[in-house]
Design an enzyme around this catalytic site. Structure first.
Site, PDB file in Angstrom:
ATOM      1  N   ARG A 226       0.905  -1.179  -0.056  1.00  0.00           N
ATOM      2  CA  ARG A 226      -0.060   0.004   0.005  1.00  0.00           C
ATOM      3  C   ARG A 226       0.837   1.457   0.104  1.00  0.00           C
ATOM      4  O   ARG A 226       0.104   2.434  -0.332  1.00  0.00           O
ATOM      5  CB  ARG A 226      -0.948  -0.159   1.162  1.00  0.00           C
ATOM      6  CG  ARG A 226      -2.257  -0.821   1.084  1.00  0.00           C
ATOM      7  CD  ARG A 226      -3.006  -0.660   2.008  1.00  0.00           C
ATOM      8  NE  ARG A 226      -3.528   0.572   2.383  1.00  0.00           N
ATOM      9  CZ  ARG A 226      -4.498   1.106   2.015  1.00  0.00           C
ATOM     10  NH1 ARG A 226      -5.129   0.582   1.116  1.00  0.00           N
ATOM     11  NH2 ARG A 226      -4.651   2.344   2.355  1.00  0.00           N
TER      12      ARG A 226
ATOM     13  N   PHE B 115       0.270   6.091  11.375  1.00  0.00           N
ATOM     14  CA  PHE B 115      -0.538   4.917  10.713  1.00  0.00           C
ATOM     15  C   PHE B 115      -0.102   4.597   9.483  1.00  0.00           C
ATOM     16  O   PHE B 115       0.487   3.322   9.305  1.00  0.00           O
ATOM     17  CB  PHE B 115      -2.151   5.512  10.729  1.00  0.00           C
ATOM     18  CG  PHE B 115      -2.732   5.716  12.025  1.00  0.00           C
ATOM     19  CD1 PHE B 115      -3.301   4.561  12.740  1.00  0.00           C
ATOM     20  CD2 PHE B 115      -2.664   6.888  12.835  1.00  0.00           C
ATOM     21  CE1 PHE B 115      -3.790   4.739  13.887  1.00  0.00           C
ATOM     22  CE2 PHE B 115      -3.200   6.987  14.018  1.00  0.00           C
ATOM     23  CZ  PHE B 115      -3.908   5.974  14.780  1.00  0.00           C
ATOM     24  N   GLU B 116      -0.272   5.419   8.571  1.00  0.00           N
ATOM     25  CA  GLU B 116       0.352   4.765   7.206  1.00  0.00           C
ATOM     26  C   GLU B 116       1.016   6.009   6.246  1.00  0.00           C
ATOM     27  O   GLU B 116       0.010   6.783   5.909  1.00  0.00           O
ATOM     28  CB  GLU B 116      -0.994   4.306   6.423  1.00  0.00           C
ATOM     29  CG  GLU B 116      -0.684   3.395   4.961  1.00  0.00           C
ATOM     30  CD  GLU B 116      -1.949   2.832   4.567  1.00  0.00           C
ATOM     31  OE1 GLU B 116      -1.808   1.805   4.142  1.00  0.00           O
ATOM     32  OE2 GLU B 116      -2.844   3.528   4.102  1.00  0.00           O
ATOM     33  N   GLN B 117       2.176   6.035   6.294  1.00  0.00           N
ATOM     34  CA  GLN B 117       2.980   6.838   5.561  1.00  0.00           C
ATOM     35  C   GLN B 117       4.073   6.127   4.466  1.00  0.00           C
ATOM     36  O   GLN B 117       4.463   5.212   4.721  1.00  0.00           O
ATOM     37  CB  GLN B 117       3.542   7.986   6.427  1.00  0.00           C
ATOM     38  CG  GLN B 117       4.644   7.384   7.286  1.00  0.00           C
ATOM     39  CD  GLN B 117       5.634   8.510   7.782  1.00  0.00           C
ATOM     40  OE1 GLN B 117       6.273   9.043   6.978  1.00  0.00           O
ATOM     41  NE2 GLN B 117       5.576   8.494   9.032  1.00  0.00           N
TER      42      GLN B 117
END
Length: 540
Positions: free
Chosen positions: A346, A367-369
């Protein structure tokens, strides 16, 4: 024997757990929020080490999305029971404030390269667990006990309980067997047995400049444990001018010919502020058993910068330029890690010999980088990358970053103005805890053409950082922005000035799309070039 320069694992390699199986040595170290979890290095001679695996590499084993900075994987313990490898570790979900959420797990494998099992949940009563295999076949699980009612510190001693591998759970009574010394903050237990004695090695004093390794022993595994005559077998706490500082959290290994060594974490501070930009590293000390059946560090307890080891170290690779290219068949080079997520697809892909970062959340997200980086392992170095990126507005940006955590980073970005005109812009967050804000005013942006690759570079010389760039078709790098203070990329500035920041400086590539449109940034290559510089107290 050859004199070898400490540390043996330079750069962020904290909380070492060492193991010998036959002629092979292994060291497992903490990785905190960086994915995959746990680094395991291998050596044949204690001097030359190679990273061989990161065993916690799939979602069923580890998902750290949402873990704050310096949480995640703490203090792994690597052991072998004669049949297979065992790895014990903590996944920390919260560490600040009155409570710590610390979940302890056990995995095992027949070979060091894996595959490693899915985790067995042990408990959540504290952190820094270890597993001890007794001579009678029983296995013992030891970890520190966390008590949120205690003030000012919540460390409540070392707790012991039996682990049943058939039932895959802790069984029987539990008991606090050691409360530590007046130095406090007792953690990181390791158990050993020799000549009828059980030895308990612990870490005390926090992981800053008061850190130490404390040794105690008992004829019974349940105690009572008596303290070593010196109390602390490794520590720099009373020697502020020693080359190796923050020494503590250790483990013991014997060689086939009967020699004994202690590995321990350490830090090498720079600047008058004593900042450890390379984080907590792994050092080694020669030790010996006295006639009183106590272990002593040679010339200790202050750790030595040089140590006698069975072989000399070959530093050729350490000082060589590392030019990373991208090949889908080979995957991402083992030097690189990313943050928190077990779903790397992702945040990046490799195709057509390029690393493509998928713009996700902001740099510093828990979280999501999309941030792919390698450790800074030298006090001075150059880094560069070529980026192809077409942002449409100021909420899309990608580029080259020197990164410690969400509160401390330097970031040269390709972005766009609100009207869509592409530009170069430096974003910095310098010791910005607790707000985590960018530093203003921003450096003046540089307008660039709306198409074409851009070569981005940075140079660190000790505490000084300078960014550079050049456009496609040009050769000479141009300076951009002022000289920044790179020493803030350190534990001492990572948001918690004492006992709270645990990683080290990284350098790498990042991409964000705050519009949620998944803008893609393509990188042709990445270069890390070590530099010997007169400002480097330890390497010149």
């Amino acid at each position: 024997m050859p004199k070898v320069l400490n540390p043996i694992l330079p750069g962020f390699n904290a909380d070492p757990s060492i193991l010998r199986v036959g002629d092979d040595y292994y060291i497992a170290t903490s990785t905190f929020e960086w994915y995959p979890g746990v680094q395991i290095h291998h050596s044949k001679d204690l001097a030359n080490w190679e990273l061989v695996t990161r065993p916690l590499n799939r979602k069923s084993q580890l998902d750290m999305r949402g873990n704050p900075d310096s949480c995640g994987i703490w203090a792994p313990c690597l052991t072998h029971d004669g049949e297979k490898f065992w790895l014990v570790y903590t996944d920390v979900k919260r560490k600040d404030g009155s409570f710590k959420d610390t979940h302890n797990y056990i995995v095992h494998a027949s070979a060091i390269e894996g595959p490693w099992s899915d985790p067995i949940y042990a408990n959540s009563s504290g952190f820094d667990p270890s597993l001890f295999h007794d001579e009678d076949g029983r296995k013992w699980f030891a970890n520190m006990l966390q008590d949120h009612r205690r003030r000012p510190r919540s460390f409540a001693g070392i707790r012991l309980q039996e682990f049943d591998p058939k039932q895959e759970k802790l069984v029987g009574p539990m008991k606090t067997v050691f409360y530590g010394t007046e130095l406090d903050l007792v953690e990181g237990p390791h158990l050993y047995k020799r000549n009828g004695w059980y030895y308990l090695l612990t870490a005390e004093g926090g992981t800053g400049y008061e850190h130490a390794c404390t040794l105690a022993r008992s004829r019974n595994i349940w105690g009572p444990y008596e303290l070593h005559p010196q109390k602390y077998i490794v520590s720099s706490k009373d020697h502020p001018l020693a080359a190796l500082q923050r020494a503590g959290h250790g483990d013991i290994v014997d060689t086939p010919d009967g020699k004994t060594y202690v590995v321990h974490l350490t830090g090498r501070p720079i600047t008058q502020f004593r900042r450890c930009v390379l984080g907590r590293e792994t050092a080694i000390q020669e030790a010996y058993w006295g006639d009183d059946d106590w272990l002593y560090v040679k010339n200790g307890p202050v750790p030595s910068l040089h140590v006698d080891l069975p072989a000399a170290r070959d530093d050729t690779a350490y000082w060589a330029e590392q030019r990373y290219t991208f090949d889908a068949a080979k995957g991402l080079h083992k030097d690189f890690q990313w943050l928190r997520t077990p779903e790397p697809e992702r945040i990046f892909t490799i195709a057509e010999n390029k690393l493509q970062l998928i713009g996700r959340e902001s740099i510093g997200s828990w979280f999501e980088q999309a941030l792919v980086a390698r450790r800074q392992t030298h006090f001075s170095y150059d880094a560069e990358a070529v980026i192809d990126f077409s942002p449409t507005d100021e909420r899309q940006f990608a580029g080259l970053t020197a990164y410690y955590c969400r509160y401390n980073f330097f970031y040269l970005t390709v972005t766009a103005h609100a009207d869509g005109q592409r530009e170069l812009l430096i974003l910095t967050s310098e010791a910005s805890w607790p707000e985590g804000r960018l530093n203003f005013p921003l450096a003046q942006p540089v307008q660039i053409p709306n198409s074409g690759r851009v070569r981005l570079a940075l140079s660190i010389r000790g505490k000084e950082l300078q960014f550079f760039y050049t456009l496609e078709g040009e050769q000479e790098l141009k300076r951009i922005g002022p000289v920044y203070d790179a020493s803030i990329l350190s534990d001492e500035c990572g948001g918690h000035q004492a006992h709270g920041s645990f990683t080290g400086a990284f350098v790498g590539m990042a991409a964000s799309d705050l519009d949620g449109l998944e803008a893609r940034a393509n990188f042709d290559y990445f270069v890390y070039r070590p530099v010997k510089h007169e400002s480097d107290r330890y390497e010149v």
